[in-house]
Write a protein that holds these residues in place. Structure first.
Motif, PDB file in Angstrom:
ATOM      1  N   GLU A   1      13.306  11.998   1.857  1.00 41.55           N
ATOM      2  CA  GLU A   1      12.270  11.123   1.327  1.00 41.55           C
ATOM      3  C   GLU A   1      11.941  10.034   2.329  1.00 41.55           C
ATOM      4  OE1 GLU A   1      12.187   9.339  -2.487  1.00 41.55           O
ATOM      5  OE2 GLU A   1      13.223  11.007  -3.471  1.00 41.55           O
ATOM      6  N   GLY A   2      10.656   9.827   2.541  1.00 45.01           N
ATOM      7  CA  GLY A   2      10.202   8.670   3.285  1.00 45.01           C
ATOM      8  C   GLY A   2       9.719   7.613   2.309  1.00 45.01           C
ATOM      9  N   ILE A   3       8.841   6.752   2.773  1.00 48.00           N
ATOM     10  CA  ILE A   3       8.256   5.722   1.910  1.00 48.00           C
ATOM     11  C   ILE A   3       6.737   5.807   1.992  1.00 48.00           C
ATOM     12  CG2 ILE A   3       7.927   3.248   1.590  1.00 48.00           C
ATOM     13  CD1 ILE A   3      10.769   2.791   2.315  1.00 48.00           C
ATOM     14  N   GLY A   4       6.109   5.942   0.832  1.00 44.76           N
ATOM     15  CA  GLY A   4       4.661   5.953   0.778  1.00 44.76           C
ATOM     16  C   GLY A   4       4.033   7.249   1.217  1.00 44.76           C
ATOM     17  N   ILE A   5       4.861   8.275   1.369  1.00 47.99           N
ATOM     18  CA  ILE A   5       4.335   9.553   1.835  1.00 47.99           C
ATOM     19  C   ILE A   5       3.692  10.317   0.680  1.00 47.99           C
ATOM     20  CG2 ILE A   5       4.972  11.783   2.806  1.00 47.99           C
ATOM     21  CD1 ILE A   5       7.085  10.321   4.456  1.00 47.99           C
ATOM     22  N   GLY A   6       4.322  10.291  -0.480  1.00 44.38           N
ATOM     23  CA  GLY A   6       3.710  10.827  -1.678  1.00 44.38           C
ATOM     24  C   GLY A   6       3.799  12.323  -1.817  1.00 44.38           C
ATOM     25  N   ILE A   7       4.243  13.023  -0.757  1.00 45.72           N
ATOM     26  CA  ILE A   7       4.415  14.470  -0.806  1.00 45.72           C
ATOM     27  C   ILE A   7       5.712  14.826  -0.114  1.00 45.72           C
ATOM     28  CG2 ILE A   7       1.999  15.193  -0.963  1.00 45.72           C
ATOM     29  CD1 ILE A   7       1.863  15.351   2.016  1.00 45.72           C
ATOM     30  N   LYS A   8       6.333  15.920  -0.509  1.00 47.61           N
ATOM     31  CA  LYS A   8       7.628  16.310   0.050  1.00 47.61           C
ATOM     32  C   LYS A   8       7.486  16.876   1.455  1.00 47.61           C
ATOM     33  CE  LYS A   8      10.638  15.389  -3.223  1.00 47.61           C
ATOM     34  NZ  LYS A   8      11.814  14.540  -3.015  1.00 47.61           N
ATOM     35  N   GLU A   9       6.531  17.776   1.631  1.00 49.07           N
ATOM     36  CA  GLU A   9       6.354  18.402   2.936  1.00 49.07           C
ATOM     37  C   GLU A   9       5.193  17.732   3.662  1.00 49.07           C
ATOM     38  OE1 GLU A   9       8.310  20.600   4.280  1.00 49.07           O
ATOM     39  OE2 GLU A   9       9.567  20.772   2.497  1.00 49.07           O
ATOM     40  N   GLN A  10       5.435  17.342   4.906  1.00 47.99           N
ATOM     41  CA  GLN A  10       4.408  16.661   5.677  1.00 47.99           C
ATOM     42  C   GLN A  10       3.543  17.641   6.463  1.00 47.99           C
ATOM     43  OE1 GLN A  10       3.715  13.182   5.696  1.00 47.99           O
ATOM     44  NE2 GLN A  10       4.847  13.747   3.871  1.00 47.99           N
ATOM     45  N   VAL A  11       2.248  17.358   6.573  1.00 48.61           N
ATOM     46  CA  VAL A  11       1.384  18.059   7.513  1.00 48.61           C
ATOM     47  C   VAL A  11       1.552  17.355   8.849  1.00 48.61           C
ATOM     48  CG1 VAL A  11      -0.983  18.701   8.084  1.00 48.61           C
ATOM     49  CG2 VAL A  11      -0.237  18.625   5.676  1.00 48.61           C
ATOM     50  N   LYS A  12       2.112  18.070   9.823  1.00 48.08           N
ATOM     51  CA  LYS A  12       2.508  17.418  11.074  1.00 48.08           C
ATOM     52  C   LYS A  12       1.330  17.278  12.043  1.00 48.08           C
ATOM     53  CE  LYS A  12       7.236  19.154  10.743  1.00 48.08           C
ATOM     54  NZ  LYS A  12       8.295  19.908  11.404  1.00 48.08           N
ATOM     55  N   ASN A  13       1.462  16.216  12.855  1.00 54.46           N
ATOM     56  CA  ASN A  13       0.568  16.021  13.993  1.00 54.46           C
ATOM     57  C   ASN A  13      -0.915  15.987  13.600  1.00 54.46           C
ATOM     58  OD1 ASN A  13       2.790  16.062  15.770  1.00 54.46           O
ATOM     59  ND2 ASN A  13       2.789  18.290  15.712  1.00 54.46           N
ATOM     60  N   LYS A  14      -1.232  15.327  12.504  1.00 54.47           N
ATOM     61  CA  LYS A  14      -2.631  15.181  12.140  1.00 54.47           C
ATOM     62  C   LYS A  14      -3.358  14.328  13.184  1.00 54.47           C
ATOM     63  CE  LYS A  14      -2.849  15.629   7.120  1.00 54.47           C
ATOM     64  NZ  LYS A  14      -3.284  14.951   5.887  1.00 54.47           N
ATOM     65  N   GLN A  15      -4.530  14.756  13.577  1.00 50.60           N
ATOM     66  CA  GLN A  15      -5.325  14.006  14.544  1.00 50.60           C
ATOM     67  C   GLN A  15      -6.761  13.911  14.023  1.00 50.60           C
ATOM     68  OE1 GLN A  15      -4.220  12.525  17.233  1.00 50.60           O
ATOM     69  NE2 GLN A  15      -2.128  13.320  17.029  1.00 50.60           N
ATOM     70  N   PRO A  16      -7.470  12.842  14.341  1.00 51.47           N
ATOM     71  CA  PRO A  16      -8.891  12.776  13.993  1.00 51.47           C
ATOM     72  C   PRO A  16      -9.669  13.855  14.739  1.00 51.47           C
ATOM     73  CG  PRO A  16      -8.285  10.957  15.424  1.00 51.47           C
ATOM     74  CD  PRO A  16      -7.006  11.631  15.018  1.00 51.47           C
TER      75      PRO A  16
ATOM     76  N   ILE B   1       0.843  -1.201   0.000  1.00 52.45           N
ATOM     77  CA  ILE B   1       0.000   0.000   0.000  1.00 52.45           C
ATOM     78  C   ILE B   1       0.880   1.254   0.000  1.00 52.45           C
ATOM     79  CG2 ILE B   1      -1.646   1.336   1.365  1.00 52.45           C
ATOM     80  CD1 ILE B   1      -2.890  -1.030  -0.100  1.00 52.45           C
ATOM     81  N   ALA B   2       2.021   1.194   0.688  1.00 51.05           N
ATOM     82  CA  ALA B   2       2.940   2.336   0.705  1.00 51.05           C
ATOM     83  C   ALA B   2       3.496   2.613  -0.683  1.00 51.05           C
ATOM     84  CB  ALA B   2       4.083   2.064   1.687  1.00 51.05           C
ATOM     85  N   ARG B   3       3.860   1.558  -1.387  1.00 47.38           N
ATOM     86  CA  ARG B   3       4.405   1.743  -2.733  1.00 47.38           C
ATOM     87  C   ARG B   3       3.350   2.332  -3.661  1.00 47.38           C
ATOM     88  NH1 ARG B   3       6.709  -3.588  -1.798  1.00 47.38           N
ATOM     89  NH2 ARG B   3       5.465  -4.550  -3.447  1.00 47.38           N
ATOM     90  N   LEU B   4       2.114   1.846  -3.549  1.00 50.54           N
ATOM     91  CA  LEU B   4       1.045   2.382  -4.387  1.00 50.54           C
ATOM     92  C   LEU B   4       0.691   3.818  -3.988  1.00 50.54           C
ATOM     93  CD1 LEU B   4      -0.939   1.838  -6.681  1.00 50.54           C
ATOM     94  CD2 LEU B   4      -2.549   0.932  -4.967  1.00 50.54           C
TER      95      LEU B   4
END
Length: 469
Positions: A451-466, A245-248
């Protein structure tokens, strides 16, 4: 009870120490005098957080170690915790199990009923094998004079003490009523957590009076043997699945971290073993899946899902190399630094790790490789003597003139590096984080190409919570 644990490796040393802590007189047998001397001097023969301290406190009291099998004569319970390495065809090599069974048979007391426990991960039918060897050597009658029980271990390296004192379940495989009584008594203090509040002062984890109750489960011996293999193979399938799923996700622009979190909120799935990595590895999953798969093929009932998980896992190793190759183009003469050689943090176990596959591929493509691991370098070097790599004493040295850093094992030490210094040491500041472990650090603002794996974007939105919990 008088307990004997055969083998001072991962299973034997942890199991033996735990039962000594719980008040049983326990002796660990190992043919390696150096390991025996280590234990008797109060030191652990393996690296496992907190084990040194417990051995040091209980050795000479309820815990001892020896090379002699004579102590078997006084044993009520004997654990077999020796290694079962893989043969070339993937099946388990039972030579150490057979040697242990022979030695038990030569020293078994004919005047007491003794329970012999297969604690090592062993193929179906090993209980019958052990019984036949002991019967032949001792002349005693199985089920009458002794019984063989399957009691598989479910210990996570790095968290073994917590797992041994607070297990999810204890699986007991036997149909012998006398053996069942012995096993229930043996585990009674653990199931009831007798005196845990006092004992836990010596533990590396906190006493948890609200921990879920341990389930004590009895079945037949072959079903118990199968439970261990089936459990590990299922977890391997789960890891392979999330890695796919990460690769996709990476291809389509989704964020696998959120995907995994959303999946894990489903109680039918759960959040455990949905962490992306460069692939599962180590001393258990590769060995156990190979044994189970080969056995299924041998008996005409191939486990196609397990087979697919193994193939997918190999693909994940190569996927990580491809990401480095894609970034650096030709790897000829490029300097690659690798952080982490063990299959997980808090262990020195470097057997069958993803690092060996990935590093070999990098070298084959012409790269120069430096490596660092806080605990696993000695074992990795001994297991991979032909890999032409440079071992360095600090993670910062890995970064010197590096064209890329590849993080394979998520040790806390790497999270706390001086990353500004690392940036200044590198020739090309590219980081491949195969665990998405460093994603919360401000690496991009320092100038890194992260680069991470399966992130798909360069900059991360940090600390996402439901929004609603």
């Amino acid at each position: 009870m008088n307990i004997v644990c055969i083998g001072s490796g991962y299973v034997g040393s942890v199991t033996g120490t735990a039962f000594a802590v719980l008040g049983h007189k326990t002796t660990v047998i190992d043919i390696n005098q150096q390991k025996v001397d280590l234990m008797n001097s109060g030191k652990s023969p393996i690296f496992e957080p907190g084990l040194d301290e417990l051995i040091n406190k209980y050795i000479g009291n309820t815990l001892s170690a020896t090379t002699s099998y004579k102590v078997v004569n006084d044993a009520d319970v004997i654990f077999i915790g020796v290694g079962t390495p893989s043969k070339e065809d993937g099946t388990a090599d039972l030579k150490y199990i057979k040697l242990a069974a022979k030695s038990i048979g030569e020293n078994l007391n004919p005047n007491r009923f003794t329970v012999i426990i297969d604690k090592s991960t062993v193929p179906l039918g090993t209980g019958d094998l052990v019984s036949s060897i002991i019967t032949e050597v001792s002349g005693l009658e199985v089920e009458k004079d002794f019984a063989v029980v399957s009691n598989p271990e479910f210990l996570r390296e790095g968290y073994a003490l917590e797992d041994v004192f607070y297990p999810d379940r204890v699986v007991i495989g036997t149909t012998n009523e006398k053996a069942k009584i012995v096993m229930r008594e043996l585990y009674s203090n653990l199931i009831e957590r007798a005196n845990y509040e006092e004992l836990s002062k010596d533990f590396v984890f906190d006493y948890n009076e609200n921990a879920p109750k341990t389930i004590y489960f009895e079945t037949d011996i072959k079903s118990a043997e199968m439970i261990k293999y089936a459990s590990n193979a299922f977890l391997a399938v789960k890891i392979s699945y999330i890695n796919e799923i990460a690769r996709l996700s990476e291809t389509l622009g989704a964020n696998v971290l959120d995907v995994a979190k959303g999946m894990g909120l489903d109680s039918r799935i759960g959040s455990k073993f949905l962490q992306v990595s460069s692939g599962w590895s180590g001393s258990c999953f590769p060995k156990d899946t190979a044994e189970l798969l080969v056995t299924s093929q041998k008996y005409g009932n191939e486990l196609s899902i397990v087979k697919a998980a193994v193939e997918s896992n190999e693909r994940m190793h190569h996927f990580c190399v491809e990401k480095v190759h894609r970034e650096l183009k030709s790897l000829n003469g490029k300097n690659i630094g690798v952080l982490g050689l063990t299959f997980k943090p808090n262990t020195d176990d470097a057997r069958k790790t993803q690092a060996s596959t990935i590093i070999k591929k990098l070298i084959d493509l012409g790269a120069n490789v430096k490596v660092h691991d806080p605990q696993g370098m000695d074992m990795f070097k001994s297991l991979n003597p032909d890999l032409e790599i440079q071992y360095v004493e600090s993670p910062e040295q890995v970064a010197v003139n590096a064209d890329a850093l590849v993080l394979l094992t998520h040790w806390d030490q790497y999270l706390n590096l001086n990353w500004e210094q690392v940036y200044n040491l590198m020739r090309n500041p590219f980081i491949l984080d195969t665990r998405n472990f460093l994603r919360e650090l401000p690496l991009s603002s320092l100038g890194f190409n992260y680069e991470g794996i399966g992130i798909g974007i360069k900059e991360q939105v940090k600390n996402k919570q439901p929004l609603f919990i």
